[in-house]
Design a protein around this motif. Structure first.
Motif, PDB file in Angstrom:
ATOM      1  N   GLN A  70      39.907  39.437  45.214  1.00 19.48           N
ATOM      2  CA  GLN A  70      41.197  40.131  45.259  1.00 19.48           C
ATOM      3  C   GLN A  70      42.351  39.170  44.930  1.00 19.48           C
ATOM      4  O   GLN A  70      43.236  39.489  44.142  1.00 19.48           O
ATOM      5  N   VAL A  71      42.319  37.995  45.543  1.00 16.63           N
ATOM      6  CA  VAL A  71      43.378  37.004  45.296  1.00 16.63           C
ATOM      7  C   VAL A  71      43.323  36.525  43.851  1.00 16.63           C
ATOM      8  O   VAL A  71      44.366  36.341  43.203  1.00 16.63           O
ATOM      9  N   ARG A  72      42.127  36.344  43.352  1.00  9.48           N
ATOM     10  CA  ARG A  72      41.979  35.919  41.949  1.00  9.48           C
ATOM     11  C   ARG A  72      42.578  36.962  41.006  1.00  9.48           C
ATOM     12  O   ARG A  72      43.283  36.624  40.050  1.00  9.48           O
ATOM     13  N   ARG A  73      42.312  38.246  41.290  1.00 10.05           N
ATOM     14  CA  ARG A  73      42.863  39.313  40.444  1.00 10.05           C
ATOM     15  C   ARG A  73      44.394  39.374  40.561  1.00 10.05           C
ATOM     16  O   ARG A  73      45.095  39.545  39.573  1.00 10.05           O
ATOM     17  N   LEU A  74      44.912  39.220  41.785  1.00  4.60           N
ATOM     18  CA  LEU A  74      46.370  39.231  41.963  1.00  4.60           C
ATOM     19  C   LEU A  74      47.012  38.132  41.132  1.00  4.60           C
ATOM     20  O   LEU A  74      47.990  38.362  40.407  1.00  4.60           O
ATOM     21  N   ALA A  75      46.475  36.922  41.225  1.00  6.53           N
ATOM     22  CA  ALA A  75      47.036  35.797  40.473  1.00  6.53           C
ATOM     23  C   ALA A  75      46.895  36.008  38.968  1.00  6.53           C
ATOM     24  O   ALA A  75      47.760  35.588  38.191  1.00  6.53           O
ATOM     25  N   ARG A  76      45.813  36.664  38.555  1.00  6.70           N
ATOM     26  CA  ARG A  76      45.638  36.970  37.134  1.00  6.70           C
ATOM     27  C   ARG A  76      46.756  37.903  36.656  1.00  6.70           C
ATOM     28  O   ARG A  76      47.327  37.709  35.585  1.00  6.70           O
ATOM     29  N   LEU A  77      47.079  38.899  37.456  1.00 11.67           N
ATOM     30  CA  LEU A  77      48.169  39.816  37.110  1.00 11.67           C
ATOM     31  C   LEU A  77      49.505  39.078  37.052  1.00 11.67           C
ATOM     32  O   LEU A  77      50.322  39.315  36.153  1.00 11.67           O
ATOM     33  N   LEU A  78      49.726  38.183  37.998  1.00 13.76           N
ATOM     34  CA  LEU A  78      50.979  37.415  38.021  1.00 13.76           C
ATOM     35  C   LEU A  78      51.084  36.507  36.800  1.00 13.76           C
ATOM     36  O   LEU A  78      52.142  36.405  36.165  1.00 13.76           O
ATOM     37  N   GLY A  79      49.983  35.832  36.464  1.00 20.94           N
ATOM     38  CA  GLY A  79      49.980  34.952  35.305  1.00 20.94           C
ATOM     39  C   GLY A  79      50.185  35.699  34.009  1.00 20.94           C
ATOM     40  O   GLY A  79      50.905  35.234  33.117  1.00 20.94           O
ATOM     41  N   ARG A  80      49.558  36.841  33.895  1.00 18.67           N
ATOM     42  CA  ARG A  80      49.717  37.643  32.671  1.00 18.67           C
ATOM     43  C   ARG A  80      51.145  38.154  32.526  1.00 18.67           C
ATOM     44  O   ARG A  80      51.639  38.338  31.419  1.00 18.67           O
ATOM     45  N   ASP A  81      51.817  38.346  33.671  1.00 23.90           N
ATOM     46  CA  ASP A  81      53.194  38.846  33.654  1.00 23.90           C
ATOM     47  C   ASP A  81      54.221  37.720  33.568  1.00 23.90           C
ATOM     48  O   ASP A  81      55.417  37.976  33.661  1.00 23.90           O
ATOM     49  N   GLY A  82      53.764  36.473  33.407  1.00 19.14           N
ATOM     50  CA  GLY A  82      54.675  35.358  33.177  1.00 19.14           C
ATOM     51  C   GLY A  82      55.249  34.707  34.416  1.00 19.14           C
ATOM     52  O   GLY A  82      56.182  33.911  34.327  1.00 19.14           O
ATOM     53  N   MET A  83      54.704  35.016  35.583  1.00 17.55           N
ATOM     54  CA  MET A  83      55.196  34.392  36.814  1.00 17.55           C
ATOM     55  C   MET A  83      54.413  33.125  37.122  1.00 17.55           C
ATOM     56  O   MET A  83      53.221  33.033  36.821  1.00 17.55           O
ATOM     57  N   ASP A  84      55.071  32.149  37.718  1.00 18.36           N
ATOM     58  CA  ASP A  84      54.390  30.952  38.211  1.00 18.36           C
ATOM     59  C   ASP A  84      53.727  31.269  39.549  1.00 18.36           C
ATOM     60  O   ASP A  84      54.188  32.137  40.301  1.00 18.36           O
ATOM     61  N   VAL A  85      52.667  30.533  39.855  1.00 22.78           N
ATOM     62  CA  VAL A  85      51.983  30.665  41.133  1.00 22.78           C
ATOM     63  C   VAL A  85      51.955  29.303  41.815  1.00 22.78           C
ATOM     64  O   VAL A  85      51.709  28.278  41.174  1.00 22.78           O
ATOM     65  N   VAL A  86      52.208  29.298  43.122  1.00 16.67           N
ATOM     66  CA  VAL A  86      52.211  28.067  43.908  1.00 16.67           C
ATOM     67  C   VAL A  86      51.228  28.235  45.058  1.00 16.67           C
ATOM     68  O   VAL A  86      51.297  29.210  45.817  1.00 16.67           O
ATOM     69  N   THR A  87      50.291  27.295  45.199  1.00 16.62           N
ATOM     70  CA  THR A  87      49.327  27.322  46.302  1.00 16.62           C
ATOM     71  C   THR A  87      49.258  25.937  46.945  1.00 16.62           C
ATOM     72  O   THR A  87      49.927  25.000  46.515  1.00 16.62           O
ATOM     73  N   GLY A  88      48.381  25.836  47.949  1.00 21.61           N
ATOM     74  CA  GLY A  88      48.136  24.535  48.560  1.00 21.61           C
ATOM     75  C   GLY A  88      47.232  23.648  47.738  1.00 21.61           C
ATOM     76  O   GLY A  88      46.977  22.498  48.109  1.00 21.61           O
ATOM     77  N   GLY A  89      46.738  24.166  46.618  1.00 19.20           N
ATOM     78  CA  GLY A  89      45.995  23.338  45.676  1.00 19.20           C
ATOM     79  C   GLY A  89      44.556  23.041  46.045  1.00 19.20           C
ATOM     80  O   GLY A  89      43.858  22.379  45.286  1.00 19.20           O
ATOM     81  N   GLY A  90      44.105  23.542  47.195  1.00 20.76           N
ATOM     82  CA  GLY A  90      42.767  23.214  47.650  1.00 20.76           C
ATOM     83  C   GLY A  90      41.720  24.236  47.244  1.00 20.76           C
ATOM     84  O   GLY A  90      41.913  24.996  46.290  1.00 20.76           O
ATOM     85  N   PRO A  91      40.607  24.282  47.979  1.00 22.95           N
ATOM     86  CA  PRO A  91      39.532  25.230  47.668  1.00 22.95           C
ATOM     87  C   PRO A  91      39.831  26.615  48.236  1.00 22.95           C
ATOM     88  O   PRO A  91      40.924  26.893  48.718  1.00 22.95           O
TER      89      PRO A  91
END
Length: 255
Positions: A70-91
């Motif tokens: 679910q999170v992977r799909r959400l981020a895919r939608l955000l990336g396709r729409d031109g938004m940056d994503v910020v995470t803790g960078g871990g696993p």
């Protein structure tokens, strides 16, 4: 202690503290003006007006888990729409978000292939290094400094299922918005995990008037990544349509 003695002591303490105070200001000024600025800060400073979505969530969930996907799909939608994503960078869900963003950005239908995926990595002896899907990484020794950088970058926050760290990051975001230290941004709670949490908020702090109703209304509960995306995209549209009037965290919550 007499007034005279107290006044003399106060004067002496002021003089004693003056040199360290000047030294601290000098060091702080050097840090702010030094050319030795991290690549992370340079990129943030040169691209301050991008719409960035911070995603919090567990480091323990693996690929194939329904929440991970679910999170992977959400981020895919955000990336396709031109938004940056910020995470803790871990696993875990951080990796899911960084991976999904890269997939969305590289989608042929992406509206902006210059969007970026950030990883604000914390140095821990028992956790792996940053996941390989991060475009821009910055390491932190302290959780407190890392949380402040999350807030500095966030134009929307998504809380996916997680443990103590996720709860802390959510509470920090919520409190800063409550006291107006940060802009009024969407705080999106993704998944069924949050239903019981919100029920507890209703039954205890809200019922006992330890919270105001408007504090509770800052939180958006959604059950799917598509619902989360719609909430975030509504904020992004305001950002695009009225950039001069949109409250940006890097101006509101300065580091």
């Amino acid at each position: 202690m007499s007034r005279v003695t107290a006044a003399a002591l106060s004067s002496g303490l002021n003089k004693f503290c003056e040199y360290p105070r000047r030294l601290f200001k000098t060091v702080l000024r050097y840090k702010r003006t030094s050319s030795d600025v991290s690549p992370f800060r340079i990129i943030v400073m040169t691209e301050p007006d991008r719409f960035r979505v911070v995603i919090f969530g567990s480091a323990r969930l693996k690929p194939g888990d329904s929440v991970y996907e679910q999170v992977r799909r959400l981020a895919r939608l955000l990336g396709r729409d031109g938004m940056d994503v910020v995470t803790g960078g871990g696993p875990g869900l951080m990796e899911a978000a960084n991976l999904g963003h890269r997939e969305g950005r590289e989608d042929p239908h992406s509206v902006d292939d210059s969007s970026k995926s950030y990883g604000l990595n914390i140095k821990l002896p028992f956790e792996e290094a940053a996941n390989p899907h991060v475009d821009i990484k910055h390491d932190f020794d302290r959780f407190s400094e890392r949380r402040d950088h999350f807030m500095h970058l966030a134009n929307a926050v998504v809380g996916a299922p997680g443990g103590v760290g996720t709860l802390l990051e959510l509470a920090y975001t919520w409190q800063l918005m409550q006291v107006e230290h940060i802009c009024n941004i969407p705080i999106v709670l993704l998944g069924d995990m949050w239903e019981d949490f919100l029920r507890w908020v209703q039954d205890w702090p809200l019922e006992k008037q330890l919270l105001n109703p408007e504090d509770y209304e800052m939180l958006f509960l959604v059950r799917t990544c598509d619902e989360a995306f719609e909430v975030v995209r509504a904020a992004q549209r305001k950002f695009i349509d009225n950039p001069d009037d949109f409250c940006l965290q890097y101006r509101q919550y300065k580091l």
